[in-house]
Design a protein around this motif. Structure first.
Motif, mmCIF file in Angstrom:
data_model
loop_
_atom_site.group_PDB
_atom_site.id
_atom_site.type_symbol
_atom_site.label_atom_id
_atom_site.label_comp_id
_atom_site.label_asym_id
_atom_site.label_seq_id
_atom_site.Cartn_x
_atom_site.Cartn_y
_atom_site.Cartn_z
ATOM 1 N N ASN A 196 0.815 -1.221 0.000
ATOM 2 C CA ASN A 196 0.000 0.000 0.000
ATOM 3 C C ASN A 196 0.849 1.272 0.000
ATOM 4 O O ASN A 196 0.528 2.263 0.667
ATOM 5 N N VAL A 197 1.954 1.221 -0.725
ATOM 6 C CA VAL A 197 2.828 2.385 -0.881
ATOM 7 C C VAL A 197 2.443 3.071 -2.188
ATOM 8 O O VAL A 197 2.495 2.454 -3.249
ATOM 9 N N THR A 198 2.039 4.314 -2.112
ATOM 10 C CA THR A 198 1.533 5.021 -3.287
ATOM 11 C C THR A 198 2.417 6.210 -3.656
ATOM 12 O O THR A 198 3.166 6.731 -2.840
ATOM 13 N N THR A 199 2.289 6.624 -4.900
ATOM 14 C CA THR A 199 3.003 7.796 -5.402
ATOM 15 C C THR A 199 2.070 8.600 -6.303
ATOM 16 O O THR A 199 1.172 8.043 -6.938
ATOM 17 N N ARG A 200 2.286 9.902 -6.345
ATOM 18 C CA ARG A 200 1.465 10.757 -7.194
ATOM 19 C C ARG A 200 1.982 10.816 -8.629
ATOM 20 O O ARG A 200 1.304 11.326 -9.517
ATOM 21 N N LYS A 201 3.187 10.306 -8.849
ATOM 22 C CA LYS A 201 3.763 10.339 -10.182
ATOM 23 C C LYS A 201 3.011 9.397 -11.117
ATOM 24 O O LYS A 201 2.662 8.277 -10.739
ATOM 25 N N LYS A 202 2.790 9.856 -12.338
ATOM 26 C CA LYS A 202 2.064 9.046 -13.305
ATOM 27 C C LYS A 202 2.903 7.865 -13.772
ATOM 28 O O LYS A 202 2.398 6.750 -13.950
ATOM 29 N N ASN A 203 4.195 8.106 -13.999
ATOM 30 C CA ASN A 203 5.097 7.053 -14.466
ATOM 31 C C ASN A 203 6.335 6.999 -13.569
ATOM 32 O O ASN A 203 7.415 7.444 -13.965
ATOM 33 N N PRO A 204 6.192 6.456 -12.361
ATOM 34 C CA PRO A 204 7.327 6.402 -11.438
ATOM 35 C C PRO A 204 8.448 5.518 -11.974
ATOM 36 O O PRO A 204 8.199 4.510 -12.648
ATOM 37 N N SER A 205 9.678 5.895 -11.658
ATOM 38 C CA SER A 205 10.860 5.166 -12.119
ATOM 39 C C SER A 205 11.340 4.191 -11.059
ATOM 40 O O SER A 205 10.794 4.119 -9.953
ATOM 41 N N ILE A 206 12.381 3.440 -11.388
ATOM 42 C CA ILE A 206 13.008 2.545 -10.418
ATOM 43 C C ILE A 206 13.438 3.333 -9.190
ATOM 44 O O ILE A 206 13.207 2.923 -8.048
ATOM 45 N N SER A 207 14.051 4.472 -9.415
ATOM 46 C CA SER A 207 14.511 5.315 -8.311
ATOM 47 C C SER A 207 13.354 5.777 -7.428
ATOM 48 O O SER A 207 13.461 5.789 -6.200
ATOM 49 N N ASP A 208 12.238 6.143 -8.060
ATOM 50 C CA ASP A 208 11.058 6.584 -7.293
ATOM 51 C C ASP A 208 10.543 5.466 -6.395
ATOM 52 O O ASP A 208 10.302 5.671 -5.196
ATOM 53 N N PHE A 209 10.354 4.273 -6.978
ATOM 54 C CA PHE A 209 9.863 3.139 -6.192
ATOM 55 C C PHE A 209 10.855 2.770 -5.088
ATOM 56 O O PHE A 209 10.465 2.457 -3.960
ATOM 57 N N ASN A 210 12.138 2.816 -5.425
ATOM 58 C CA ASN A 210 13.182 2.454 -4.471
ATOM 59 C C ASN A 210 13.128 3.354 -3.238
ATOM 60 O O ASN A 210 13.175 2.878 -2.097
ATOM 61 N N ASP A 211 13.027 4.657 -3.454
ATOM 62 C CA ASP A 211 12.977 5.603 -2.336
ATOM 63 C C ASP A 211 11.690 5.436 -1.523
ATOM 64 O O ASP A 211 11.710 5.490 -0.284
ATOM 65 N N LEU A 212 10.575 5.232 -2.212
ATOM 66 C CA LEU A 212 9.298 5.062 -1.510
ATOM 67 C C LEU A 212 9.322 3.826 -0.613
ATOM 68 O O LEU A 212 8.861 3.862 0.534
ATOM 69 N N LEU A 213 9.848 2.733 -1.134
ATOM 70 C CA LEU A 213 9.881 1.483 -0.373
ATOM 71 C C LEU A 213 10.838 1.576 0.809
ATOM 72 O O LEU A 213 10.571 1.009 1.874
ATOM 73 N N LYS A 214 11.938 2.283 0.637
ATOM 74 C CA LYS A 214 12.867 2.479 1.752
ATOM 75 C C LYS A 214 12.225 3.349 2.831
ATOM 76 O O LYS A 214 12.326 3.052 4.030
ATOM 77 N N ASN A 215 11.580 4.420 2.424
ATOM 78 C CA ASN A 215 10.943 5.324 3.386
ATOM 79 C C ASN A 215 9.817 4.637 4.155
ATOM 80 O O ASN A 215 9.506 5.024 5.283
ATOM 81 N N ASP A 216 9.218 3.615 3.553
ATOM 82 C CA ASP A 216 8.137 2.883 4.208
ATOM 83 C C ASP A 216 8.646 1.637 4.927
ATOM 84 O O ASP A 216 7.852 0.793 5.344
ATOM 85 N N ASP A 217 9.980 1.509 5.041
ATOM 86 C CA ASP A 217 10.629 0.391 5.753
ATOM 87 C C ASP A 217 10.393 -0.962 5.107
ATOM 88 O O ASP A 217 10.505 -2.005 5.769
ATOM 89 N N VAL A 218 10.054 -0.977 3.820
ATOM 90 C CA VAL A 218 9.956 -2.244 3.102
ATOM 91 C C VAL A 218 11.359 -2.706 2.710
ATOM 92 O O VAL A 218 11.656 -3.905 2.715
ATOM 93 N N LEU A 219 12.220 -1.748 2.391
ATOM 94 C CA LEU A 219 13.616 -2.037 2.040
ATOM 95 C C LEU A 219 14.546 -1.551 3.135
ATOM 96 O O LEU A 219 14.327 -0.477 3.705
ATOM 97 N N ASP A 220 15.594 -2.334 3.403
ATOM 98 C CA ASP A 220 16.636 -1.830 4.292
ATOM 99 C C ASP A 220 17.676 -1.089 3.457
ATOM 100 O O ASP A 220 17.628 -1.098 2.217
ATOM 101 N N THR A 221 18.613 -0.447 4.100
ATOM 102 C CA THR A 221 19.585 0.391 3.391
ATOM 103 C C THR A 221 20.442 -0.384 2.392
ATOM 104 O O THR A 221 20.640 0.077 1.255
ATOM 105 N N PRO A 222 20.984 -1.574 2.743
ATOM 106 C CA PRO A 222 21.780 -2.307 1.755
ATOM 107 C C PRO A 222 20.994 -2.658 0.487
ATOM 108 O O PRO A 222 21.521 -2.534 -0.625
ATOM 109 N N ALA A 223 19.729 -3.080 0.648
ATOM 110 C CA ALA A 223 18.909 -3.415 -0.523
ATOM 111 C C ALA A 223 18.623 -2.163 -1.343
ATOM 112 O O ALA A 223 18.655 -2.190 -2.587
#
Length: 265
Positions: A196-223
């Motif tokens: 349930n991690v959402t973004t307002r961007k119409k076409n989010p990139s790898i970098s966008d998803f990566n930052d969102l998932l890290k900020n939501d604690d889905v990803l740890d720093t090494p990943a």
């Protein structure tokens, strides 16, 4: 798809079986006579299978927690609540005794006669509930309500990764990297949806998803750092004005994408 389904079912079956043995071990430590009587002639055989609860529970808890976070994230809070001591807690009662207390051998008594107020047996219902949650994950595979989209998608990703590997083998370095990058982007989008991690961007990139998932604690720093690196390689493949990606870099991208599609959900 069938291979992915069977893998998940095998892992869940193992966790369920180990959880049942841990529960038996806990019950026996609290009520040895009742457990021996309940199992009768089968008890001697079961006793040999009993794990060392203090050591093996932590492994089971960590593996179960990771699996629930991936496959049934809305139950993760319930699962951890049965283990962790509630905060704040002024008094220890049957209602707020947890598995963490059991592992510490906590007992509460009162009076000169040391009357037991609450002790290890209060943790039994909590382990029963944790085991039920693990089995609820398993039940999803048997239910007509189970969403098989991710299993189908996983097989499609396997095919695309194989195609990228074949292109790389034949010298089509940019094309191989571009395909692997698309797979990574799609997979991160699915992971974001799962949590349930959402973004307002119409076409989010790898970098966008990566930052969102890290900020939501889905990803740890090494990943997060590794995915950031994979995204940089993908950009080299997509933008011809930059330098040419090397074969080793694209192989790193393909291998990384394959890893994350198998381990990140």
């Amino acid at each position: 798809m069938q291979a992915n389904l069977e893998k998940f079912k095998k892992d869940l079956k193992k966790l369920s079986k180990n959880g049942e043995l841990l529960l038996l071990s806990m019950q026996y430590s609290c009520h040895p006579e009742q457990v021996e009587e309940a199992y009768g002639d089968d008890f001697d055989k079961l006793k040999k299978l009993m794990p060392n609860f203090g050591h093996d529970y932590q492994t089971w808890y960590s593996e179960s927690k990771a699996l629930i976070k991936q496959l049934l994230p809305d139950r993760l809070g319930d699962f951890t609540r049965h283990y962790e001591k509630p905060k704040p807690r002024k008094d220890i009662t049957f209602e707020n005794y947890r598995i963490e207390d059991y592992l510490q051998g906590l007992r509460v008594t009162r009076g000169w006669e040391k009357e037991l107020v609450v002790g290890p047996s209060a943790a039994i219902p909590h382990l029963e509930q944790q085991l039920a949650i693990v089995k609820a994950v398993s039940a999803r595979f048997e239910s007509s309500l189970f969403d098989i989209r991710q299993l189908v998608q996983a097989d499609l990703f396997d095919s695309e990764i194989s195609a990228a590997q074949e292109l790389l083998k034949n010298g089509f370095i940019r094309a191989a990297g571009a395909i692997a990058g698309v797979v990574l982007e799609k997979h991160l989008g699915q992971v974001a949806q799962n949590h349930n991690v959402t973004t307002r961007k119409k076409n989010p990139s790898i970098s966008d998803f990566n930052d969102l998932l890290k900020n939501d604690d889905v990803l740890d720093t090494p990943a997060w750092r590794q995915i950031q690196r994979l995204g940089d390689i993908r950009n080299l493949c997509d933008h011809s004005k930059d330098r040419e990606p090397t074969k080793d870099e694209v192989q790193e991208l393909i291998s990384g994408v394959e890893k994350f599609t198998k381990t990140l959900f």
